[in-house]
Design a protein around this motif. Structure first.
Motif, PDB file in Angstrom:
ATOM      1  N   GLU A 130      27.058  29.618  35.377  1.00 46.48           N
ATOM      2  CA  GLU A 130      28.339  28.965  35.665  1.00 46.48           C
ATOM      3  C   GLU A 130      29.524  29.751  35.114  1.00 46.48           C
ATOM      4  O   GLU A 130      30.609  29.750  35.681  1.00 46.48           O
ATOM      5  CB  GLU A 130      28.356  27.542  35.101  1.00 46.48           C
ATOM      6  N   GLN A 131      29.308  30.442  33.984  1.00 46.92           N
ATOM      7  CA  GLN A 131      30.389  31.173  33.334  1.00 46.92           C
ATOM      8  C   GLN A 131      30.320  32.680  33.548  1.00 46.92           C
ATOM      9  O   GLN A 131      31.227  33.400  33.160  1.00 46.92           O
ATOM     10  CB  GLN A 131      30.339  30.904  31.813  1.00 46.92           C
ATOM     11  N   ARG A 132      29.255  33.155  34.176  1.00 46.89           N
ATOM     12  CA  ARG A 132      29.021  34.606  34.243  1.00 46.89           C
ATOM     13  C   ARG A 132      30.132  35.356  34.968  1.00 46.89           C
ATOM     14  O   ARG A 132      30.533  36.446  34.557  1.00 46.89           O
ATOM     15  CB  ARG A 132      27.674  34.879  34.918  1.00 46.89           C
ATOM     16  N   GLY A 133      30.633  34.773  36.046  1.00 51.99           N
ATOM     17  CA  GLY A 133      31.702  35.442  36.784  1.00 51.99           C
ATOM     18  C   GLY A 133      32.934  35.664  35.928  1.00 51.99           C
ATOM     19  O   GLY A 133      33.628  36.682  36.061  1.00 51.99           O
ATOM     20  N   PHE A 134      33.210  34.723  35.025  1.00 53.39           N
ATOM     21  CA  PHE A 134      34.368  34.874  34.143  1.00 53.39           C
ATOM     22  C   PHE A 134      34.147  36.017  33.150  1.00 53.39           C
ATOM     23  O   PHE A 134      35.081  36.732  32.797  1.00 53.39           O
ATOM     24  CB  PHE A 134      34.636  33.564  33.407  1.00 53.39           C
ATOM     25  N   ALA A 135      32.908  36.177  32.688  1.00 59.91           N
ATOM     26  CA  ALA A 135      32.612  37.295  31.801  1.00 59.91           C
ATOM     27  C   ALA A 135      32.795  38.620  32.538  1.00 59.91           C
ATOM     28  O   ALA A 135      33.323  39.595  31.978  1.00 59.91           O
ATOM     29  CB  ALA A 135      31.189  37.168  31.256  1.00 59.91           C
ATOM     30  N   TYR A 136      32.381  38.671  33.813  1.00 55.47           N
ATOM     31  CA  TYR A 136      32.614  39.877  34.618  1.00 55.47           C
ATOM     32  C   TYR A 136      34.116  40.108  34.801  1.00 55.47           C
ATOM     33  O   TYR A 136      34.581  41.252  34.865  1.00 55.47           O
ATOM     34  CB  TYR A 136      31.924  39.756  35.972  1.00 55.47           C
ATOM     35  N   GLU A 137      34.865  39.041  34.897  1.00 54.96           N
ATOM     36  CA  GLU A 137      36.320  39.113  34.986  1.00 54.96           C
ATOM     37  C   GLU A 137      36.874  39.864  33.777  1.00 54.96           C
ATOM     38  O   GLU A 137      37.727  40.758  33.902  1.00 54.96           O
ATOM     39  CB  GLU A 137      36.857  37.682  35.021  1.00 54.96           C
ATOM     40  N   GLY A 138      36.371  39.491  32.586  1.00 55.62           N
ATOM     41  CA  GLY A 138      36.810  40.156  31.365  1.00 55.62           C
ATOM     42  C   GLY A 138      36.404  41.614  31.314  1.00 55.62           C
ATOM     43  O   GLY A 138      37.160  42.479  30.842  1.00 55.62           O
ATOM     44  N   ALA A 139      35.188  41.912  31.793  1.00 58.17           N
ATOM     45  CA  ALA A 139      34.732  43.308  31.816  1.00 58.17           C
ATOM     46  C   ALA A 139      35.601  44.147  32.749  1.00 58.17           C
ATOM     47  O   ALA A 139      35.921  45.308  32.447  1.00 58.17           O
ATOM     48  CB  ALA A 139      33.269  43.374  32.237  1.00 58.17           C
ATOM     49  N   ILE A 148      33.118  39.874  43.067  1.00 56.79           N
ATOM     50  CA  ILE A 148      34.270  40.669  43.451  1.00 56.79           C
ATOM     51  C   ILE A 148      35.569  39.873  43.395  1.00 56.79           C
ATOM     52  O   ILE A 148      36.612  40.394  42.993  1.00 56.79           O
ATOM     53  CB  ILE A 148      34.067  41.276  44.865  1.00 56.79           C
ATOM     54  N   PHE A 149      35.518  38.591  43.737  1.00 59.17           N
ATOM     55  CA  PHE A 149      36.741  37.790  43.732  1.00 59.17           C
ATOM     56  C   PHE A 149      37.288  37.652  42.311  1.00 59.17           C
ATOM     57  O   PHE A 149      38.490  37.754  42.076  1.00 59.17           O
ATOM     58  CB  PHE A 149      36.475  36.412  44.341  1.00 59.17           C
ATOM     59  N   LEU A 150      36.398  37.444  41.346  1.00 61.89           N
ATOM     60  CA  LEU A 150      36.840  37.294  39.968  1.00 61.89           C
ATOM     61  C   LEU A 150      37.168  38.626  39.312  1.00 61.89           C
ATOM     62  O   LEU A 150      38.060  38.695  38.463  1.00 61.89           O
ATOM     63  CB  LEU A 150      35.792  36.532  39.141  1.00 61.89           C
ATOM     64  N   THR A 151      36.457  39.676  39.684  1.00 59.17           N
ATOM     65  CA  THR A 151      36.772  40.965  39.073  1.00 59.17           C
ATOM     66  C   THR A 151      38.145  41.466  39.509  1.00 59.17           C
ATOM     67  O   THR A 151      38.843  42.128  38.732  1.00 59.17           O
ATOM     68  CB  THR A 151      35.689  42.019  39.385  1.00 59.17           C
ATOM     69  N   TYR A 152      38.562  41.137  40.733  1.00 57.01           N
ATOM     70  CA  TYR A 152      39.944  41.426  41.117  1.00 57.01           C
ATOM     71  C   TYR A 152      40.908  40.727  40.156  1.00 57.01           C
ATOM     72  O   TYR A 152      41.913  41.300  39.730  1.00 57.01           O
ATOM     73  CB  TYR A 152      40.225  40.937  42.539  1.00 57.01           C
ATOM     74  N   ILE A 153      40.617  39.462  39.834  1.00 55.23           N
ATOM     75  CA  ILE A 153      41.468  38.712  38.913  1.00 55.23           C
ATOM     76  C   ILE A 153      41.512  39.401  37.558  1.00 55.23           C
ATOM     77  O   ILE A 153      42.566  39.459  36.906  1.00 55.23           O
ATOM     78  CB  ILE A 153      40.961  37.257  38.797  1.00 55.23           C
ATOM     79  N   GLY A 154      40.368  39.946  37.122  1.00 55.46           N
ATOM     80  CA  GLY A 154      40.343  40.674  35.864  1.00 55.46           C
ATOM     81  C   GLY A 154      41.268  41.879  35.860  1.00 55.46           C
ATOM     82  O   GLY A 154      41.892  42.203  34.842  1.00 55.46           O
ATOM     83  N   ILE A 155      41.388  42.545  37.016  1.00 53.82           N
ATOM     84  CA  ILE A 155      42.348  43.646  37.127  1.00 53.82           C
ATOM     85  C   ILE A 155      43.760  43.117  36.888  1.00 53.82           C
ATOM     86  O   ILE A 155      44.582  43.763  36.235  1.00 53.82           O
ATOM     87  CB  ILE A 155      42.226  44.320  38.502  1.00 53.82           C
ATOM     88  N   GLY A 156      44.038  41.921  37.406  1.00 47.56           N
ATOM     89  CA  GLY A 156      45.350  41.315  37.183  1.00 47.56           C
ATOM     90  C   GLY A 156      45.619  41.018  35.726  1.00 47.56           C
ATOM     91  O   GLY A 156      46.756  41.156  35.238  1.00 47.56           O
ATOM     92  N   PHE A 157      44.586  40.603  35.000  1.00 49.00           N
ATOM     93  CA  PHE A 157      44.753  40.374  33.562  1.00 49.00           C
ATOM     94  C   PHE A 157      45.148  41.679  32.867  1.00 49.00           C
ATOM     95  O   PHE A 157      45.967  41.683  31.942  1.00 49.00           O
ATOM     96  CB  PHE A 157      43.455  39.846  32.953  1.00 49.00           C
ATOM     97  N   ALA A 158      44.534  42.785  33.302  1.00 58.77           N
ATOM     98  CA  ALA A 158      44.900  44.082  32.723  1.00 58.77           C
ATOM     99  C   ALA A 158      46.344  44.438  33.065  1.00 58.77           C
ATOM    100  O   ALA A 158      47.082  44.990  32.230  1.00 58.77           O
ATOM    101  CB  ALA A 158      43.952  45.159  33.233  1.00 58.77           C
TER     102      ALA A 158
END
Length: 335
Positions: free
Chosen positions: A71-80, A114-124
């Motif tokens: 349930e939380q794994r995508g968010f961790a990928y977001e951070g990575a 991929i949807f969440l990892t794009y968001i992680g780019i935004g955090f950066a």
């Protein structure tokens, strides 16, 4: 064992877990029943960031990410993804080169997310000067959602700004200066508002009355995008009961189709990642009025070509959103 440089990066750059708790940030939703559940999400992002910023190899990072609950794994990928984007920038802005760390993650183990990892780019992006933004988006020609869904990076930027600069972005509703993302500077503020809408769900602890009050404090022309962000967060992150979701849809009023649009995007992202929690199925039913399979089918059937353009030259991303939105708009009755 991580190298000394990796340890230094972790110590200097990784936020403290306490720093993202609602009480620490002074959010009005700090005491809500959903607060503990929702706080796990930014904390999972931090864990992913910590692993990504410290570890030398993608293999080591992946092994850690895969230990996180589904349930939380995508968010961790977001951070990575956030960490790898920062590391690419620190290495001299190699974000557009095939050897970039972000590209390896997004086309490798991060592909389902991929949807969440794009968001992680935004955090950066929220932590990098704008002069480096032109290098943050890696070449992802192997992904069917690139570059259409890269607007989720701008969404992530908006979420981050609202979460960490709440007084200016939420309380004072300051608008963020446009940027020519994907050659469409006029759409940039709208994508930012979609992220701010997601943040409002967290800031207000998934309490429908507080969320609605927060959205309605913004100028009328911004509310549609804010409500779509609310619908996405409510469905993807959860936190509300069935009664609460019904209240959210009712509170959205004329923007109920925007809430449903956000819910469908959330369902698509969860389904693509291979794990759909119960609260996402509930969001499909109560915010979009669709069973899970039908919501996924709607997202798939309305997908657009990356080179397509929407009304007024808006990006393909918005054309996809518009097609989904049209499904939920009431059909005008013949005279």
């Amino acid at each position: 064992m991580p190298p000394i440089l990796g340890t230094l990066r972790r110590l200097v750059l990784t936020p403290k877990l306490r720093a993202v708790t609602f009480a620490h940030r002074g959010f009005p939703g700090a005491g809500s029943p959903a607060a503990e559940h929702l706080e796990l999400i930014p904390q999972s992002v931090i864990c992913g960031f910590e692993w990504g910023i410290e570890q030398r190899s993608l293999w080591d990072v992946e092994r850690r990410l895969e230990t996180v609950a589904p349930e939380q794994r995508g968010f961790a990928y977001e951070g990575a993804a956030m960490a790898y984007t920062v590391r690419d920038a620190m290495a001299g802005g190699r974000g557009l080169k095939p050897s970039s760390k972000a590209r390896e993650l997004l086309l490798g183990p991060g592909r389902p997310h991929i949807f969440l990892t794009y968001i992680g780019i935004g955090f950066a992006m929220a932590r990098l000067p704008r002069v480096l933004w032109k290098t943050v988006l890696p070449d992802l020609d192997g992904s069917p959602y690139h570059p259409t869904m890269s607007w989720l990076a701008v969404d992530g930027y908006g979420f981050d700004r609202a979460y960490f600069d709440t007084r200016k972005i939420v309380d004072e509703q300051r608008e963020i200066e446009p940027y020519p993302w994907a050659g469409a500077p006029e759409y940039f503020p709208r994508a930012v508002d979609q992220g701010i809408g997601r943040a409002l769900w967290f800031i207000n602890g998934a309490l429908p009355d507080l969320v609605a009050k927060a959205v309605n404090a913004f100028p009328a022309h911004r509310r549609a995008d804010l409500w779509s962000g609310v619908g996405l967060a409510a469905t993807f992150a959860g936190g509300a009961s069935a009664v609460g979701l019904v209240e959210v849809r009712a509170a959205a009023g004329e923007h109920a189709a925007e809430v449903a649009l956000g819910a469908v995007f959330a369902i698509k992202a969860r389904s693509y990642a291979g794990y759909v929690p119960e609260h996402t199925e509930l969001g499909a039913e109560l915010l979009a009025g669709l069973p899970l399979g039908a919501a996924v089918a709607l997202a798939n059937s309305t997908a657009v070509d990356a080179n397509a353009a929407g009304p007024g030259g808006s990006p393909a991303y918005e054309l996809w959103r518009e097609r989904i939105r049209d499904h939920f708009r009431p059909v005008a009755k013949a005279a």
